[in-house]
Design a protein around this motif. Structure first.
Motif, mmCIF file in Angstrom:
data_model
loop_
_atom_site.group_PDB
_atom_site.id
_atom_site.type_symbol
_atom_site.label_atom_id
_atom_site.label_comp_id
_atom_site.label_asym_id
_atom_site.label_seq_id
_atom_site.Cartn_x
_atom_site.Cartn_y
_atom_site.Cartn_z
ATOM 1 N N LEU A 75 0.834 -1.204 0.000
ATOM 2 C CA LEU A 75 0.000 0.000 0.000
ATOM 3 C C LEU A 75 0.867 1.253 0.000
ATOM 4 N N GLY A 76 1.948 1.231 0.761
ATOM 5 C CA GLY A 76 2.870 2.365 0.718
ATOM 6 C C GLY A 76 3.575 2.478 -0.619
ATOM 7 N N ALA A 77 3.963 1.330 -1.189
ATOM 8 C CA ALA A 77 4.676 1.330 -2.470
ATOM 9 C C ALA A 77 3.795 1.786 -3.618
ATOM 10 N N ALA A 78 2.475 1.717 -3.454
ATOM 11 C CA ALA A 78 1.579 2.189 -4.506
ATOM 12 C C ALA A 78 1.790 3.673 -4.799
ATOM 13 N N PHE A 79 2.360 4.413 -3.843
ATOM 14 C CA PHE A 79 2.605 5.846 -4.018
ATOM 15 C C PHE A 79 3.996 6.134 -4.574
ATOM 16 N N LEU A 80 4.772 5.098 -4.858
ATOM 17 C CA LEU A 80 6.167 5.300 -5.232
ATOM 18 C C LEU A 80 6.325 6.139 -6.492
ATOM 19 N N LEU A 81 5.421 5.980 -7.451
ATOM 20 C CA LEU A 81 5.543 6.701 -8.718
ATOM 21 C C LEU A 81 4.823 8.040 -8.709
ATOM 22 N N ASP A 82 4.268 8.436 -7.565
ATOM 23 C CA ASP A 82 3.658 9.765 -7.469
ATOM 24 C C ASP A 82 4.719 10.828 -7.711
ATOM 25 N N ASP A 83 4.452 11.728 -8.656
ATOM 26 C CA ASP A 83 5.433 12.759 -8.993
ATOM 27 C C ASP A 83 4.704 13.979 -9.537
ATOM 28 N N PRO A 84 4.464 14.986 -8.698
ATOM 29 C CA PRO A 84 3.786 16.193 -9.182
ATOM 30 C C PRO A 84 4.530 16.885 -10.316
ATOM 31 N N ALA A 85 5.830 16.654 -10.418
ATOM 32 C CA ALA A 85 6.637 17.306 -11.458
ATOM 33 C C ALA A 85 6.842 16.405 -12.667
ATOM 34 N N ARG A 86 5.981 15.416 -12.856
ATOM 35 C CA ARG A 86 6.199 14.465 -13.948
ATOM 36 C C ARG A 86 6.234 15.147 -15.309
ATOM 37 N N GLN A 87 5.398 16.145 -15.535
ATOM 38 C CA GLN A 87 5.375 16.804 -16.834
ATOM 39 C C GLN A 87 6.679 17.550 -17.098
ATOM 40 N N THR A 88 7.358 17.963 -16.041
ATOM 41 C CA THR A 88 8.649 18.640 -16.207
ATOM 42 C C THR A 88 9.766 17.647 -16.486
ATOM 43 N N THR A 89 9.799 16.566 -15.698
ATOM 44 C CA THR A 89 10.874 15.581 -15.882
ATOM 45 C C THR A 89 10.708 14.791 -17.164
ATOM 46 N N ALA A 90 9.506 14.801 -17.753
ATOM 47 C CA ALA A 90 9.305 14.071 -19.013
ATOM 48 C C ALA A 90 10.115 14.664 -20.149
ATOM 49 N N ALA A 91 10.585 15.905 -19.996
ATOM 50 C CA ALA A 91 11.338 16.556 -21.066
ATOM 51 C C ALA A 91 12.821 16.208 -21.060
ATOM 52 N N VAL A 92 13.313 15.546 -20.018
ATOM 53 C CA VAL A 92 14.732 15.225 -19.963
ATOM 54 C C VAL A 92 15.032 14.043 -20.879
ATOM 55 N N PRO A 93 16.279 13.938 -21.392
ATOM 56 C CA PRO A 93 16.623 12.874 -22.330
ATOM 57 C C PRO A 93 16.890 11.533 -21.640
ATOM 58 N N VAL A 94 16.050 11.162 -20.705
ATOM 59 C CA VAL A 94 16.158 9.894 -20.000
ATOM 60 C C VAL A 94 14.810 9.201 -20.092
ATOM 61 N N ARG A 95 14.816 7.976 -20.538
ATOM 62 C CA ARG A 95 13.558 7.269 -20.736
ATOM 63 C C ARG A 95 12.825 7.067 -19.419
ATOM 64 N N ARG A 96 11.506 6.974 -19.537
ATOM 65 C CA ARG A 96 10.674 6.797 -18.350
ATOM 66 C C ARG A 96 11.043 5.545 -17.582
ATOM 67 N N VAL A 97 11.351 4.475 -18.300
ATOM 68 C CA VAL A 97 11.679 3.229 -17.618
ATOM 69 C C VAL A 97 12.905 3.406 -16.727
ATOM 70 N N LEU A 98 13.858 4.246 -17.151
ATOM 71 C CA LEU A 98 15.044 4.496 -16.338
ATOM 72 C C LEU A 98 14.708 5.382 -15.139
ATOM 73 N N ARG A 99 13.820 6.349 -15.337
ATOM 74 C CA ARG A 99 13.422 7.192 -14.210
ATOM 75 C C ARG A 99 12.678 6.382 -13.157
ATOM 76 N N HIS A 100 11.798 5.484 -13.611
ATOM 77 C CA HIS A 100 11.089 4.619 -12.669
ATOM 78 C C HIS A 100 12.044 3.642 -11.994
#
Length: 234
Positions: A75-100
């Motif tokens: 239940l705690g881990a369900a919040f692990l991918l919560d990221d209010p700044a996701r739209q900002t970090t999506a612009a970096v040249p690092v794939r989502r799978v690596l960020r996760h």
């Protein structure tokens, strides 16, 4: 042509590696540590219930205490991918799978230490086989991450944790009632079906990990757009 491609790809890989290392501190700051700590604390309390209750502890109480602890952790881990700044970090040249994967890498060592403590809290005479019960805990954790990754990929959710945690809690409560008897997922040590049941747990774990891996990738359209906009590709 192969040599030219390899030479051209090297700066891109170096840029991604550098961006990933640069993201370590910001990602660590955005990890929802409070939710993870709260789930872990509740899990340790659940694991300690048989020891705190006094008297003889049965294997049934021991294994169910650890199952409750694993559910609290998930239940705690369900919040692990919560990221209010996701739209900002999506612009970096690092794939989502690596960020996760970076988020998971930051959490896995303390999670492993936490699970060890939870297992040791159960009295030895009532403690289930550590390997088998760890498979159950890993499956719950993988399901939580897969649900969060699915919400991010398909719904574009910045904070999928609350919905995923609610779904996981309902599933955890209803699963023992709705699981077919021949799957034997919720047996106790000493039951002849214990080994077969944990064979099914391993299948569920593999399926959950595969689903999480697939959902952690970015849609083809978004990946193409980011490739065109990335400074390292210009």
């Amino acid at each position: 042509m192969t040599g030219i491609r390899a030479a051209g790809d090297t700066p891109v890989r170096e840029a991604r590696r550098g961006a990933l290392l640069t993201l370590v501190r910001p990602v660590a700051r955005t990890v929802p540590w409070r939710a993870l700590v709260a789930g872990g604390a509740l899990g340790l309390l659940a694991a300690a219930v048989p020891r705190l209750s006094g008297g003889e502890v049965t294997p049934w109480a021991g294994v169910n205490a650890l199952r409750a602890a694993a559910l609290c952790c998930a239940l705690g881990a369900a919040f692990l991918l919560d990221d209010p700044a996701r739209q900002t970090t999506a612009a970096v040249p690092v794939r989502r799978v690596l960020r996760h994967a970076l988020r998971c890498a930051l959490v896995l060592p303390p999670a492993a230490a936490w699970w060890t403590a939870a297992v040791l809290l159960v009295p030895e005479e009532a403690r289930p086989p550590a390997g088998d019960v760890t498979v159950e805990a890993a499956t719950a954790l993988a399901l939580a991450l897969a649900g969060a990754a699915f919400a991010v990929r398909r719904l574009g959710a910045d904070r999928p944790g609350q919905g995923v945690a609610a779904s996981l809690l309902v599933t955890g409560v209803l699963a023992p009632l709705l699981t077919p008897a021949d799957w034997a997922l919720f047996t106790v040590p000493g039951d002849p079906r214990w080994a077969d049941g944990h064979g099914h747990w391993r299948l569920l774990l593999c399926a959950a990990l595969l689903a999480a891996a697939v959902c952690c990738t970015e849609p083809a359209r978004r990946r193409t757009l980011r490739t065109l906009r990335s400074p390292s590709r210009t």
